[in-house]
Design an enzyme around this catalytic site. Structure first.
Site, short mmCIF file in Angstrom:
data_model
loop_
_atom_site.label_atom_id
_atom_site.label_comp_id
_atom_site.label_asym_id
_atom_site.label_seq_id
_atom_site.Cartn_x
_atom_site.Cartn_y
_atom_site.Cartn_z
N GLY A 1 14.54 -9.47 -1.12
CA GLY A 1 14.55 -8.77 -2.40
C GLY A 1 13.18 -8.31 -2.88
O GLY A 1 13.08 -7.67 -3.92
N ASP B 1 -9.77 2.47 8.72
CA ASP B 1 -8.86 2.84 9.81
C ASP B 1 -9.45 4.07 10.47
O ASP B 1 -9.86 5.00 9.78
CB ASP B 1 -7.48 3.20 9.25
CG ASP B 1 -6.68 1.97 8.85
OD1 ASP B 1 -7.18 0.84 9.02
OD2 ASP B 1 -5.54 2.15 8.38
N ASP C 1 -11.60 -1.73 12.76
CA ASP C 1 -10.14 -1.64 12.84
C ASP C 1 -9.61 -2.16 14.19
O ASP C 1 -9.97 -1.65 15.24
CB ASP C 1 -9.81 -0.13 12.68
CG ASP C 1 -8.33 0.19 12.80
OD1 ASP C 1 -7.51 -0.74 12.84
OD2 ASP C 1 -8.01 1.40 12.83
N HIS D 1 -4.96 5.16 15.18
CA HIS D 1 -5.93 4.06 15.36
C HIS D 1 -6.59 4.09 16.73
O HIS D 1 -5.97 4.47 17.72
CB HIS D 1 -5.22 2.72 15.15
CG HIS D 1 -4.66 2.56 13.78
ND1 HIS D 1 -5.39 2.08 12.72
CD2 HIS D 1 -3.43 2.84 13.28
CE1 HIS D 1 -4.63 2.06 11.63
NE2 HIS D 1 -3.44 2.51 11.94
#
Lengths: 571, 571
Positions: free
Chosen positions: A64, A179, A211, A384
């Protein structure tokens, strides 16, 4: 008594030597040991700056939960020190935490133009835009604070305007890659500023944080341009509509899709709220260039023949409410699948989404679409860096210290090994966890402490109010359902006046289980009567008895363990 | 009145021509449009036989469900006709439904030796072994019934003793490939019986039903032997313990692991219930050959140095209770991870399990193990045929009709296209759904009806008692939790005597939400009092009012939609 001791006894004159000894604290608050919610704090003396402020999407055990953001207790405690949040690029895992965190602590935000455009969208949605300070930075520009100078360096990624950051600190230069990938033929023609990387490396870099997302992949990441070639090939063959699903934020991809559409005389309609928002911002800011007359809205598509249409849509991850998922399920307002539709899913499933994407593909094929996805064509490239690119920036920067960031443990450790094979000392490589405090001087680094860290769960309007107990209950409810037992007791006369009423949800289909429910009722009556006979009027004790007996009975009978919720009404 | 009509009016003499006209019915009850619960019925006149009886593992939307089995209503209705279930091999998705279905309808089961060994294990667990009839069939042997002759043909797969079936029927020969690959260098030296395939093809095959699992993959599936080479390479380098995780049923793999262990003087311990059971059965039946003195039990591993140990364990899918998962989480009774352990995950994650496996890998690496998994080494091969092998059996069998089986829609349609490119008429290719009745004669096939089909959910002892309503409740409970509202009303005097009591689970942490709960209480009191004032004493109406008002309030306040469960106690 020698000179040294005299110095120590004169704190007033000690200022300069104390400054020399001070260390830089590096505190990752998210993004280590995980993919997502990237956020790192840098602290020197009385100044803290933060790089990125992302969110993570919930794992399936977070029943949830809408999104997960980093714990910023440490920043709130030190809010007077925090001078700015510096955003590397506009992806959710780098900006998605901002609306929640800026509500708690109002810090100026810095970023490039497109990043700020996307952040504005978010802050507007949360109705806090007017309270926030957004500062635009150009690639190659530097923001000068007291202790820190924050230099933006262009890199390549699956969104335009993405940057690495060179943080000039009193102890040395820290490069945070953000990134990135190295794309020699990017769509906007702006290759990563490798020269600046080299220049910094030549002068001396203290620390690289880079990264790790693709550190397990050998070789190089393909250029975004290669996707354009595949797309063009597909566009040249399509006879009906072309529906392309991709990440809304991948503006380069949107540009390539649009270029193909324009070339083949197809109008372009954007579908899905994220896609509509991002394409609008990107066009306004000049990152997505499409002739005005080629873009139409979804309600206009009925006015054009199929072979004159391209629909660009969200839903490449099979998200249950996204446009492509609704198209596949025939619940989309404007778009149904026709026999000669070509649907291109220009993305790879993020781990955990494989099954959902596969379901969407199956539904689309069943409805007659020609679906092009990763197994069939090279229709997506990563944003990436792979191993060779990671080696390249090591070679350019030649840092003294190294921290692999943005990745699960397996990515971090592999990246650390790559760095070590490029000559970085093993003792100078730090695999950190979120919350670690790494203190760095010119010559040494050491983990010296831990600050509060972790995942703050956002559910609806609630931020952080869902804890482990609620999650444990949700898991139990999900797997076993609940049996509520209500009984009214006359405490004075020690008799049951009403009930027990047995109401269950998520347990059994009641109409087929009347006998079982009757048995439960008898068991409860028994337990309560025995308690009352024994003069037990501690409701807690009676409730425990009900829980125990019903639990035992149901498990013996059905091998299930529903939650048992006894409610005693005292009259 | 012509002859034809006379014939029609003479049913007694019509027998022969009626027999001529009779068609073969092919009724898939599972395995089409899905991966798992494979089961197909074949019916001719008064005879039905069934190939396989599998289970499927639940998707994540099937909250709390243990396993899924096919709906066999049609077989139960026609139980006098059903002469046997013919098992192609001993994997769960081919035998896992047996214990549940044999309880409903006792049919003789046929299979090869290892399949029966594994089936026995299951039937013993369900305490029905003595009631069941198991008949052993050798590869190349044929079972002769009245209308059907069922011929077992050896194939290759990721379990020994796997067979295709040639079903000789009055309308022609049907070949069902079962799960298969073509392995020219299988571990047991027994190559798929391609000669028999060719011979059948030469004589004429009416219909081929073939495994579509890998139809999206070009080329050939690698031989199981290639895994042995990688394993041997790893064994030669390991300095500490070697822990290998794989599917327990992949006895070929167990054999290769054991061979390496024996070669390097390492004792072998099996870990995990499935692994212990299968290795025991496979050794007893002669499918897994290990020198007696090389196998030890888990509690003995402490008596051997690390470099003299191999542990073979379940958990290659990151299943939460499996041995490797418990080892990674440090909750295993006998095995903790040491720094120099090499952990080899010799399997690929089944779609949906990627994240769980990745979590286990990260935990193992964090604890210092050297983890070898798919991204790093070629440590697994598939058991299913890729495109070229699918083409090979088309070329050998040259069937007139074709039904792709075992796969999601995308697999089936791709397989159909492969078959068509090999010369099968498009009109003679049938993409069926579970429950379809395909009637086949020598010259034509047609879908003529539908029998009950679908997924029967097994939860604990309950088989089929969990329906959509219960699942919908579980989903809602999982995502939002529940608020139970209990109120006692004196019906005669129309007053509230006690409550409302508000109890919530999986919604908010109550201690931090007292204010909210108070507001809910007030809202409920209001609703009920208003109803009572208006002389409304229909409990259903009052309950609806409570549900509506609490729901609105909570959504407005928190943007959450917990289940609201009002209980009125009438005094």
């Amino acid at each position: 008594m020698d000179n040294n001791e005299i110095e120590i006894n004169k704190p007033k004159t000690n200022k300069k030597s104390k400054a020399k000894m001070m260390s830089l604290k590096i505190i990752p608050l998210g993004g280590l040991g995980e993919i997502g919610k990237n956020m790192t704090a840098f602290e020197y003396d009385n100044e803290i700056i933060v790089i990125d402020c992302g969110l993570a999407f919930p794992d399936e055990d977070l029943y949830g939960i809408d999104i997960v953001i980093p714990d910023v207790t440490y920043l709130i405690k030190n809010k007077d020190k925090v001078k700015g949040i510096f955003i590397t690029h506009g992806h959710e895992d780098h900006i998605g935490g901002l609306p929640y965190i800026l509500k708690q602590i109002n810090i100026p935000v810095y970023g490039t133009k497109l990043s700020l455009g996307l952040i504005e969208l978010k802050l507007k949605e949360h109705a806090i835009l007017s309270d926030c300070t957004l500062n635009m930075v150009e690639p190659a520009e530097t923001v000068n604070l007291d202790k820190f100078k924050i230099e933006y360096i262009r890199n390549n990624h699956s969104i335009p305007d993405s940057c690495s950051i060179a943080l000039h600190t009193p102890v040395g230069v820290v490069v945070h890659s953000g990134d990135f990938k190295v794309d020699f033929t990017p769509i906007d023609g702006k290759v990563m500023d490798l020269q600046r990387y080299a220049q910094l490396g030549k002068k001396g870099v203290l620390l690289l944080m880079a990264d790790s997302t693709n550190s397990l992949h050998k070789g190089y990441t393909m250029s975004e341009k290669t996707v354009g070639e595949t797309l063009e090939n597909l566009f040249s063959k399509a006879t009906g509509r072309i529906i392309v699903s991709t990440f809304a934020s991948n503006v380069h991809r949107l540009q390539q899709i649009s270029n193909c559409a324009v070339k083949y005389g197809r109008k372009i309609a954007f579908s899905g709220r994220g896609m509509e928002n991002v394409s609008e911002v990107a066009r306004e800011l000049g990152y997505l260039v499409i002739p005005e007359d080629m873009v139409i809205s979804l309600d206009q598509i009925k006015n054009y023949p199929n072979d004159k249409l391209t629909i660009v849509t969200t839903g490449s991850q099979g998200e249950s409410m996204a446009a492509l998922t609704r198209i596949a399920a025939s619940t989309h307002k404007y778009i149904q699948i026709f026999e000669d539709d070509m649907v291109i899913i220009s993305a790879t499933p993020i781990p955990g989404n494989e099954k959902a994407v596969s379901n969407v593909v199956n539904e689309l094929i069943e409805k007659g679409a020609n679906v092009i996805y990763k197994s069939i064509e090279e229709i997506h490239v990563s944003g990436h860096a792979c191993e060779q690119e990671l080696r390249l920036i090591q070679a350019l920067l030649k840092p003294k210290f190294f921290i692999p960031v943005h990745g699960e443990y397996k990515h971090l450790i592999t990246h650390a090994k790559i760095a070590q094979s490029m000559g970085i000392d093993k003792d100078n490589t730090f695999i950190l966890e979120n919350g670690d405090v790494l203190e760095l001087t010119r010559n040494s680094g050491k983990i010296t402490g831990k600050v509060p860290f972790g995942r703050v769960l956002v559910d609806g309007m609630g931020v952080g109010d869902i804890g482990n107990m609620v999650l444990r209950d949700r898991k139990n409810l999900a797997e076993n359902g609940i049996i509520t037992v209500v009984i009214a007791i006359d405490r004075r006369n020690k008799v049951i006046i009403s009930g027990p009423d047995i109401v269950s949800r998520g347990f059994v289909y009641v109409r087929n289980s009347e006998e079982l429910i009757d048995e439960v009722r008898n068991i409860v009556t028994d337990v309560v009567e025995k308690c009352l006979d024994k003069n037990i009027t501690q409701w807690a004790e009676i409730k425990n008895g009900i829980r125990r007996e019903v639990d035992n009975f149901v498990y013996m009978k059905m091998k299930r363990k529903p939650m048992i919720l006894p409610v005693i009404v005292e009259i």
